[in-house]
Design a protein around this motif. Sequence first.
Motif, mmCIF file in Angstrom:
data_model
loop_
_atom_site.group_PDB
_atom_site.id
_atom_site.type_symbol
_atom_site.label_atom_id
_atom_site.label_comp_id
_atom_site.label_asym_id
_atom_site.label_seq_id
_atom_site.Cartn_x
_atom_site.Cartn_y
_atom_site.Cartn_z
ATOM 1 N N UNK A 65 0.827 -1.196 0.000
ATOM 2 C CA UNK A 65 0.000 0.000 0.000
ATOM 3 C C UNK A 65 0.865 1.251 0.000
ATOM 4 N N UNK A 66 1.891 1.213 0.838
ATOM 5 C CA UNK A 66 2.803 2.357 0.917
ATOM 6 C C UNK A 66 3.500 2.616 -0.406
ATOM 7 N N UNK A 67 3.925 1.531 -1.072
ATOM 8 C CA UNK A 67 4.610 1.706 -2.353
ATOM 9 C C UNK A 67 3.634 2.232 -3.408
ATOM 10 N N UNK A 68 2.440 1.668 -3.403
ATOM 11 C CA UNK A 68 1.451 2.080 -4.401
ATOM 12 C C UNK A 68 1.081 3.550 -4.244
ATOM 13 N N UNK A 69 1.149 4.056 -3.012
ATOM 14 C CA UNK A 69 0.772 5.447 -2.791
ATOM 15 C C UNK A 69 1.971 6.378 -2.748
ATOM 16 N N UNK A 70 3.143 5.828 -2.992
ATOM 17 C CA UNK A 70 4.340 6.671 -2.999
ATOM 18 C C UNK A 70 4.360 7.511 -4.266
ATOM 19 N N UNK A 96 -3.104 -2.836 -6.020
ATOM 20 C CA UNK A 96 -3.375 -1.566 -5.341
ATOM 21 C C UNK A 96 -3.036 -0.366 -6.213
ATOM 22 N N UNK A 97 -2.031 -0.524 -7.080
ATOM 23 C CA UNK A 97 -1.632 0.618 -7.878
ATOM 24 C C UNK A 97 -2.682 0.915 -8.943
ATOM 25 N N UNK A 146 -5.789 0.658 -8.353
ATOM 26 C CA UNK A 146 -6.964 1.175 -7.652
ATOM 27 C C UNK A 146 -7.110 2.674 -7.909
ATOM 28 N N UNK A 205 -7.839 6.271 -7.430
ATOM 29 C CA UNK A 205 -7.916 7.057 -6.205
ATOM 30 C C UNK A 205 -9.266 7.752 -6.051
ATOM 31 N N UNK A 237 -2.254 6.773 -8.747
ATOM 32 C CA UNK A 237 -2.267 7.344 -7.399
ATOM 33 C C UNK A 237 -1.167 8.387 -7.265
ATOM 34 N N UNK A 238 -1.451 9.405 -6.566
ATOM 35 C CA UNK A 238 -0.415 10.397 -6.325
ATOM 36 C C UNK A 238 -0.059 10.365 -4.852
ATOM 37 N N UNK A 239 0.826 11.246 -4.469
ATOM 38 C CA UNK A 239 1.315 11.190 -3.100
ATOM 39 C C UNK A 239 0.510 12.086 -2.178
ATOM 40 N N UNK A 240 -0.785 12.189 -2.434
ATOM 41 C CA UNK A 240 -1.590 13.080 -1.617
ATOM 42 C C UNK A 240 -1.812 12.473 -0.245
ATOM 43 N N UNK A 288 -0.258 11.249 2.668
ATOM 44 C CA UNK A 288 0.133 9.914 3.072
ATOM 45 C C UNK A 288 0.379 9.919 4.563
ATOM 46 N N UNK A 328 2.661 5.072 7.490
ATOM 47 C CA UNK A 328 2.979 4.268 6.324
ATOM 48 C C UNK A 328 4.469 4.352 5.996
ATOM 49 N N UNK A 329 5.012 5.568 6.135
ATOM 50 C CA UNK A 329 6.437 5.751 5.857
ATOM 51 C C UNK A 329 7.279 4.973 6.856
ATOM 52 N N UNK A 368 7.179 1.405 5.879
ATOM 53 C CA UNK A 368 8.048 1.156 4.733
ATOM 54 C C UNK A 368 9.497 1.017 5.198
ATOM 55 N N UNK A 412 11.736 -2.371 4.781
ATOM 56 C CA UNK A 412 13.004 -2.473 4.049
ATOM 57 C C UNK A 412 14.152 -2.863 4.977
#
Lengths: 388, 287, 281
Positions: free
Chosen positions: B93-98, B178-179, B181, B183, C1-4, C6, C10-11, C14, C18
Amino acid sequence: MHIINFDRAGGRSPAMGAPYESTRNNARIRGGRGFRAKKFDAITAVDNVDLNIKKGEVFALLGASGCGKTTLLRLLAGFEIPTDGQIVIDGEDMQSIQPYNRPVNMMFQSYALFPHMNVSKNIAFGLKQDRVPRAKIKQRVDELLELVHMKELFNRFPHQLSGGQRQRVALARSLAKSPKLLLLDEPMAALDKKLREQMQLEVVNIIESVGVTCVMVTHDQEEAMTMATRIGVMHDGKLLQTGTPHKVYEYPNCRRTAEFIGTVNTFSGTVIENSADHVIIDAPELNREIYVDHGISGSVGTDIWVAVRPEKMTIDTTPPSGEYNHARGVVEEIAYVGGLSIYHVKTQSGMIIRVTLANVDRLAEGRITWDDEVYLSWQPGAAVVLTW
Amino acid sequence: MTVIGIPFIWLLLFLVFPFAIVFKISFAEMAIARPPFTELFAYAEEKLSVMLNVGNYLFLFKDKLYLSAYLSSLKMAAGATFLALLVGYPLAYGIARAHPGIRNLLLLGIVLPYWTSFLLRIYAWIGILKTNGLINNLLLKLGIIDTPLHMLHTDFAVYVGIVYAYLPFMVLPLYTNLVKLDESYLEAAADLGAKPWKTFLFVTLPLSKGGIIAGSMLVFIPAVGEFVIPALLGGPDTLMIGKVLWEEFFNNRDWPVASAVAIAMLLLLIIPMMWFHKHQTQEMVES
Amino acid sequence: MSATRRSPLLSVWLLLGYTFLYAPIVILIIFSFNESKLVTVWAGFSTKWYWELFQDRQMLTAAWLSLRLALMSATAAAALGVLAGLVMARFGRFRGHNLFAGMITAPLVMPEVITGLSMLLLFVSMEKVIGWPDGRGLLTLWIAHVTFCAAFVAVVITSRLREMDESIEEAAMDLGAPPFKVFTAITLPIIMPAVAAGWLLAFTLSLDDLVISSFVAGPGATTLPMKVFSSVRLGASPKINALATIVVLFVSLCAVGAGILMFRTERQRKFEIQAAMRDTD
């Protein structure tokens, strides 16, 4: 019997000096129960097609998506195999001829330019397959680059070209082998509206200057009317009508054609008087009779429809003289679209009639406005009688 | 025709046919011979005799070892899959919304470990989980524990190993889903007054069902038959069917029983496999 | 999707994710330079384990075998996978399509112990009946690796072919190219990046495989993972850390190289597309 003919002569290519009427056929498709493209299994995609295409003309197959026009095009190219029938081009049966051996070339909707080849290589591809000598290929490619005004961009790759440029390359590529028949699949679909109008004329000019016979497929009636010398209207795999753009628009042979090409007001009615030079129809929706200035084949008492184009009606606040061809109603809606205004007039029977008026003066509001009681009328020659 | 023919025949010969042989040998008897099993068919004195030994299968039921190995494999694979989903979903989810610019980089970061050796990555955990390993040393030094924790050669280590090794398989399908999806669905839900967690629960989660199924199957199915992870990280009492099969084959040299174990494992996995396959074809048709 | 908007949570996740993925690898690398034989207690910097690794004849023989095997398997698997991908993406629904699709997906999800066992039993039975393959070794390893790697290549190729505009192939045919020519002149050059990716994938899978190889290798042939596995079972050794470091270095170099190349061409392409859009017709 269902035939597509490509006559040797005709069309509107006066440069060729060919007579307009000819009996020599260039190509033909024949079938019994219709063509069933293999892909669609049990669905008959193209059925009962009977069509004559003359050499040098631009013929447009017009219809909504899924009407079978693309299947017909793919049958001609050889990508689909007719389950029943025969395709003959220039006297040669195409049944057993693979797409790569047919004298037919196609410009694809997506243009399908080879992404890993530059403009010149794309155009040369077809000639290379025929093992044309290198010098000849170069000469022909230069000719075509000139023709489509792409000389400077000869070594660009497809992704380096704009939409219009890609289309020119695609056109040049499909013309390179001088096909007996050029197919255009929705030629303008990938372009935006502004560019479309410009390219329509440009593509037609190129095709005419080459003099190639062309069958195009489109769902856009304006495109068909601008580009084609003749139009075939398709619906449900059947060809409803063929004719020049003018003929198809002004003399549609059925309600579907009338409604698909342009807008139209159709009134249902019954024939009450039919003679050689006129027919009178009782139209309950109008509370009035319609007079048309030509006779029809149906007898008195037949149920028919009368079609009148919106721009052939006049709208007025005073009642017109004469007893036929008018209707009374109230203005429900006015749509101002710049050059024209479209009036929706509701008659007493509840029917909405559309009338267009050219905005010849600059008044913000016309003489006629919402809720006005108005009278609509038309000339006896403006209406078309449709029997199905 | 050769285009279909070559791969078809290859796969038929080296993939389908072998399963038929495994099936056949699962009905043979162990023998001191080369190869170490008896023949099923014998033709002597104009009589064709077929010897079907169902003993191997009965043995699987009688000996508690096998049944509990199957059950514990299923349990551990399911548990590890669930853990991988818990870890992987927020990651995907985090990657898809990055930001689109770094998305591919982040994705590469997920895939990259997969390209290095599986075996060596599992090996890395030995050093971390050992009694005198990194974690214990760290905790001892910080004074959190007095005696080192026993982590290596336990089921816990196996769970960690499976989640670690198969995480990319969970994240990738989830990300792909998810990507895609839109928005505007989320915005529509928010616009209609749904709180973020409700939007997630009632919009995002149901729409990503496909990714969850694909990811879970990609972790679960190989995890059930996993051998390397329980062999290196698991203890002597870690029962997993892949390990049992391996030992049956290499240590006991009982090929017929190993075959029977394989057939039983296959039957166990055929339902999730079919489900996965059906799902994949469905996804392909849709896209 | 954009980065609106977040969530910071979530960060953090991530970052943790990693760390989880990379910490073991980093630790592995650090301790490959450890002086001590104990892999977990730092005793000073040293490169001696690398020298020991390069003097380990068995390890080197195994590595050489694995490399040759991976090269041969990846190449054959790429060819077979391209054919299989073509069948999947371009041949529609022929008879046996479902069986074929099933055969392609099976090795992706099949537990390796089952694949390995079934392959071995096949080879043993074939040897008994037709006398081929004669014993087990490189040939049987190769067949097994090609089979399971081809399935992975096929998946990569199938998805590439499915997203490719089929009318490009039709256009080539329309311009006079017979099917085989269409494949060599149009399809193959266009899907070449996917073929390369598939080849690389097959190469790594083959290089990395332990379970299937252990079944089909026979006593004569020992691949690198088999050698590593047997030495790891005897206990952790800094030598293995050194090996892991080399592998990681190799993979990251490849990945970084490929990444930069892809990034560059992508940027170039975007730039050119923008330039083309600015051009007036």
